[in-house]
Design an enzyme around this catalytic site. Structure first.
Site, PDB file in Angstrom:
ATOM      1  N   ASP A  18       0.876  -1.161   0.000  1.00 56.33           N
ATOM      2  CA  ASP A  18       0.000   0.000   0.000  1.00 56.33           C
ATOM      3  C   ASP A  18       0.922   1.221   0.000  1.00 56.33           C
ATOM      4  O   ASP A  18       2.119   1.120   0.326  1.00 56.33           O
ATOM      5  CB  ASP A  18      -0.945   0.008   1.199  1.00 56.33           C
TER       6      ASP A  18
HETATM    7  C1  BGC Z   1      -4.920   3.324  -0.056  1.00 53.88           C
HETATM    8  C2  BGC Z   1      -4.983   2.337  -1.189  1.00 53.88           C
HETATM    9  C3  BGC Z   1      -4.757   3.053  -2.492  1.00 53.88           C
HETATM   10  C4  BGC Z   1      -3.412   3.763  -2.443  1.00 53.88           C
HETATM   11  C5  BGC Z   1      -3.071   4.518  -3.703  1.00 53.88           C
HETATM   12  C6  BGC Z   1      -3.654   4.182  -0.101  1.00 53.88           C
HETATM   13  O1  BGC Z   1      -3.728   5.213   0.814  1.00 53.88           O
HETATM   14  O2  BGC Z   1      -4.993   2.652   1.178  1.00 53.88           O
HETATM   15  O3  BGC Z   1      -6.219   1.682  -1.191  1.00 53.88           O
HETATM   16  O4  BGC Z   1      -4.834   2.150  -3.559  1.00 53.88           O
HETATM   17  O5  BGC Z   1      -3.438   4.691  -1.378  1.00 53.88           O
HETATM   18  O6  BGC Z   1      -3.898   5.605  -3.855  1.00 53.88           O
END
Ligand code: BGC
Length: 745
Positions: free
Chosen positions: A266
Site C-alpha cells: 500500500d
Molecule cells: C490506499 C490504497 C490506495 C493507495 C493509492 C492508499 O492510501 O490505502 O487503497 O490504492 O493509497 O492511492
C-alpha cells in the site's frame, strides 16, 4: 476469371494473417512465446541495477521497467470504482488533464448488495476496459476486507461482512478486469478492518478466525479468480507490517495458495528494508517522499527496496534469490498486461459503461421496508413528489480518499426522479439539513456550491411546508464521503445519522401522506426512526448513474432484488464489539503500536447476532421485492453425503405476486453436532433467479465438504466432522424458508 483472382488474393491474405511468422527477435519480445519462457529470457538479460530498479516506484503511480530492453514501466491506478484522474508525477493532486473524466461505477458495497455474480463480471469487464483505455496495467482494487465494525470508514469500498459473499463476488470482478490485460490488485491483505490508527495498529487474531473469516475472500481471488496482484495492508499482524509480513505473504499467499503474481505495498506501507526484501514484497509504492526532496535528483532511490537493497546486495548481505523471485513476478505481470500477445485498447466513458453502472447500481438497491406497498411510487398525472435531504443533490464521487474520482457526469437522485417523471409530475427539492458543503478533493472539484446559511429550524420548517401537499415525501439522507463518514483514513464516531437528520425525518413523518426514507451510505446506520417511515430503501454510492438507478427502483422500472451485505443492528452496542481492546484497540504506555484484539473471534456480523440470538433491525441478506415468492419442495438428493463426495440440495421457488422479479435464494449450512463452538449457520450458496409473475423454478446447490468444514488451528487443517447438518434455504439470515437435514458420513 476476375472472381478467381479475387478468391486467390483473399486466400493469400487469410493465410498471411492466420499463420504465425516465426519471430526472429529475443524470446522475451516474442508475444507468442509462453510467459514463463519470456520471463526467464528477460531476467537473464538484466543487470543487478535494472532488477532492483523494478522493485520500486518511480512516480506516485508508476514503477520502473527496463528501458534498455524495451520493457515498459508499470502503471498503477486506483481503483476500485473507476479510473482515478491522472495525478502530478510526485503528488496526489490531479494533474488537470481534460480527457481523464471516467465512468464512476458503483461503490463495491453496492456491487456486493446485488448478490449477483453476473453483475460482478460486468463490473470487472467494464472497469477493466476503462483501465486499459487509460493505459493502466494494475488496477488497485477490488477491496474485500470484512466489515467487522460498522464504524470502519472504508466499508463502502469492500464487500460486506461475510467471507463467502465477498469471495463469490470478488472472483468475477477479477476475471473481468484481467480479460482486458489489466491486473486486478486485490486489497488490503489482510485483517485490515479499521481506519483508526491504520498504520500503527496490530491486529491480534487467532488462526481459526483468520482462516474462517478474514482470508477466504482473498483465497478465492487468488485460487479461483487467478488475481495477478495483491496489495499488502498498512496495519500489522503478528507484530509485523503486512506489506512485508512473513506469515501472510510467504507462508500463506505464496506458500499455501501458490500465488504467482506481484505483491504491491500500500502507498507508504513498506516500513522496514530488510523485511521488505526477505518477506515477499515485490513492488514498493508510495513510501513517504515526494520523489524529489529526498535526494539530489530522484527521491525514489531512497526507498527501502531501492538503493538500500542494492547496497545490501553488493555487500553480500542479500543474495539474488529473493530479487530474482520479485523480478520474475513483476515480469510476469508485464507479459500478462502491457506486453501481452493480444493487445486491446479498451474503451472509456461510453454508453455501454453508463448502462452497466446503472444496471449494477439498481440491482444493489435494497428495499428494507415497504408498508402497505407504498412503493413503487404511484403518482397521479400532475402530482407532486417532494425530495428532502442533502444526499438528493450532493455529488458523491468526489471524496472518500483514494477512491475519489473525476467523473464525466453524475446524475443525482433529484435529477433521476425528475427525468423519470418528466411531463407527469412535479419533483421538487428541499434541503432539510446542512451536512457537508465541501466540494473538492485532491484538486477534483464538484463544481457544486452547497453553502446554505439557514438555521436547522428554518430548514426543517421549509421542508415540512413543502411536504404538506405532496403525494409522496422522500427523504434522501445518510452519510457522505467526508472525514469520519464513509471515507478513508478515519472511522465514524457512532452509527447514527449525522447532522441531526433524525429531527428532519421525524418532522416529515408528522405531515407526509406517504413517507419514504432513502438512506445512502456504505456502512450500516442505526435506524431508531424506522417505524416512522412507510418505506425504507438502502441506497449506495452508485457513481455516475446513481440517481437514475435509484429512480429505476423507486418507480418500479426495476423490481428491487438487492440484499444487505451486512446486518443492520438496532444499535451499535448489540454487536460483537464490546470492549476497547476489540475496537479501536489499546496502546499501553511505552508501546509503539495499538493492539486490536479480535476477541469476538469468528462471531462477526450475522454469525454473532444469530448465534447469540440478538434481534436486529434488518438481517444480513434481507431485501424485499415488489412481488412475492414462495419456497416449496426443499430436498436433498440423498439423506447423507460422504466425505469425498458432494450433495445436491434443491428448492422450488415461485413468483406468487403479479409482477416479474428476481429472488436471491440463499443457502446456509448449520452444523448441529459439532465438537467445537460453531456459528448457528453460515452462508454457503446463493443464486439470483429471475421469475416471471406466476413462474416457478427449481434452484439447486451442490454442497461440498468445504462447506461443512471449520479450521482446526492446532493441526492447521480444515475439518468436516461426521454427523448431522442442515441445509437452510432462506430469503435472509433472519428468514429461513425451508430446512433439510442430512448427514455427513
Ligand atoms: C490506499 C490504497 C490506495 C493507495 C493509492 C492508499 O492510501 O490505502 O487503497 O490504492 O493509497 O492511492
Amino acid at each position: 476469371m476476375k472472381k478467381y483472382i479475387l478468391f486467390f488474393a483473399s486466400a493469400l491474405m487469410l493465410t498471411a494473417c492466420c499463420t504465425n511468422p516465426k519471430f526472429s527477435g529475443p524470446v522475451y519480445l516474442d508475444p507468442n512465446a509462453p510467459v514463463e519462457e519470456r520471463v526467464e529470457d528477460a531476467l537473464a538479460r538484466m543487470t543487478l541495477e535494472e532488477k532492483v530498479g523494478m522493485t520500486t516506484a518511480q512516480s506516485k503511480f508508476s514503477s520502473r521497467g527496463v528501458p534498455r530492453l524495451g520493457i515498459p514501466e508499470v502503471w498503477h491506478t486506483d481503483g476500485p470504482h473507476g479510473i482515478r484522474p491522472e495525478v502530478l508525477w510526485d503528488e496526489w493532486d490531479q494533474a488537470g488533464w481534460t480527457n481523464d473524466s471516467c465512468t464512476a461505477f458503483p461503490a463495491l458495497i453496492n456491487l456486493a448488495a446485488t448478490w449477483d455474480k453476473e453483475m460482478s463480471l460486468l463490473y470487472g469487464r467494464s472497469i477493466g476496459e476503462e483501465a486499459r483505455y487509460r493505459k493502466k496495467d494494475i488496477l488497485l482494487g477490488p477491496g474485500i476486507n470484512i466489515c467487522r465494525t460498522p464504524l470502519n470508514g472504508r466499508n463502502f469500498e469492500y464487500m460486506g461482512e461475510d467471507p463467502y459473499l465477498s469471495g463469490q463476488m470478488v472472483v468475477p470482478y477479477v476475471k473481468g478486469v484481467q480479460e482486458n490485460g489489466v491486473a486486478a490488485c486485490v486489497k488490503h491483505y489482510a485483517v485490515n478492518n479499521q481506519e483508526f490508527q491504520r498504520t500503527q495498529s496490530n491486529s491480534v487474531v487467532d488462526d481459526r478466525t483468520l482462516y474462517e473469516i478474514y482470508l477466504p475472500a482473498f483465497k478465492a481471488a487468488v485460487l479461483e479468480g487467478n488475481a495477478w496482484a495483491i496489495m499488502g495492508s498498512y496495519n500489522l499482524y503478528n507484530g509485523q507490517f503486512n506489506c512485508h509480513n512473513e506469515k501472510l505473504l510467504c507462508d500463506i499467499l505464496k506458500g499455501e495458495w501458490g500465488f504467482d503474481g506481484v505483491v504491491v505495498s500500500d502507498w507508504g506501507g513498506c516500513r522496514v528494508s530488510e523485511e521488505a526484501i526477505l518477506n515477499g514484497l515485490d513492488i514498493e509504492m508510495g513510501t513517504w517522499t515526494n520523489g524529489l526532496s529526498g535526494a539530489a535528483s530522484d527521491g525514489y532511490r531512497n526507498y527501502h527496496m531501492a538503493d538500500p537493497y542494492l547496497k545490501g546486495l553488493r555487500e553480500g548481505k542479500y543474495t539474488t534469490k529473493e530479487l530474482d523471485d520479485k523480478v520474475r513476478r513483476i515480469l510476469r505481470v508485464i507479459f500478462r498486461t502491457s506486453m501481452r500477445p493480444e493487445p486491446n485498447y479498451g474503451r472509456f466513458v461510453c454508453p455501454e459503461h453508463y448502462q452497466a453502472a446503472r444496471e449494477i447500481s439498481a440491482a444493489g438497491v435494497v428495499l428494507l421496508k415497504n408498508e402497505n406497498n407504498v412503493l413503487p411510487l404511484d403518482v397521479p398525472q400532475g402530482g407532486k413528489i417532494v425530495l428532502v435531504g442533502e444526499n438528493a443533490v450532493k455529488k458523491m464521487v468526489v471524496g472518500g480518499g483514494s477512491s475519489n474520482l473525476k467523473t464525466a457526469y453524475e446524475i443525482n437522485p433529484l435529477e433521476g426522479l425528475q427525468a423519470a417523471y418528466d411531463g407527469v409530475a412535479e419533483v421538487v427539492w428541499e434541503r432539510g439539513y446542512v451536512g457537508d458543503v465541501g466540494r473538492s478533493y485532491n484538486n477534483v472539484d464538484t463544481g457544486q456550491d452547497l453553502t446554505d446559511n439557514r438555521t436547522p429550524n428554518q430548514l426543517i420548517a421549509a421542508a415540512v411546508n413543502a411536504a404538506k401537499d405532496a403525494d409522496y415525501v422522500i427523504f434522501v439522507g445518510g452519510l457522505n464521503k467526508s472525514d469520519h463518514q464513509d471515507s478513508e483514513g478515519a472511522d465514524r464516531f457512532n452509527t447514527f445519522l449525522p447532522y441531526d437528520q433524525q429531527d428532519v425525518i421525524e418532522a416529515l413523518a408528522e405531515v407526509a401522506e406517504k413517507f419514504v426514507v432513502v438512506n445512502i451510505s456504505g456502512s450500516p446506520v442505526s435506524m431508531p426512526w424506522a417505524d416512522k417511515a412507510d418505506a425504507i430503501v438502502q441506497g449506495w454510492y452508485g457513481g455516475t448513474e446513481t440517481g437514475n438507478a435509484l429512480a429505476d427502483v423507486l418507480t418500479g422500472k426495476v423490481n428491487p432484488s438487492g440484499r444487505l451485505p451486512f446486518s443492520i443492528p438496532f444499535k451499535y452496542e448489540d454487536g460483537p464489539i464490546k470492549t476497547e481492546r476489540q475496537y479501536p484497540g489499546i496502546k499501553e504506555e511505552g508501546d509503539e503500536f495499538w493492539q486490536t484484539h479480535y476477541d469476538e473471534g469468528i462471531y462477526v456480523g450475522y454469525r454473532w447476532y444469530d448465534s447469540k440470538e440478538v434481534p436486529v433491525q434488518f438481517p444480513f441478506g434481507h431485501g424485499l421485492s415488489y412481488t412475492s415468492f414462495e419456497y416449496s419442495n426443499a430436498k436433498a438428493a440423498k439423506p447423507y453425503m460422504k466425505a469425498d463426495g458432494t450433495l445436491k440440495v434443491s428448492v422450488d421457488v415461485a413468483n406468487t405476486g403479479d409482477c416479474d422479479g428476481a429472488e436471491i435464494v440463499q443457502l446456509y449450512i448449520a452444523d448441529t453436532e459439532a465438537s467445537i463452538d460453531r456459528p448457528s449457520k453460515e452462508l454457503k450458496g446463493f443464486e439470483k433467479v429471475y421469475l416471471k409473475a406466476g413462474e416457478k423454478k427449481t434452484v439447486t446447490f451442490e454442497v461440498e465438504v468445504e462447506d461443512l468444514s471449520w479450521f482446526d488451528a492446532e493441526n492447521h487443517k480444515w475439518v468436516a466432522e461426521p454427523g448431522e447438518f442442515h441445509a437452510l434455504f432462506a430469503r435472509s439470515a433472519g428468514d429461513i424458508k425451508a430446512d433439510v437435514a442430512f448427514a455427513l458420513k
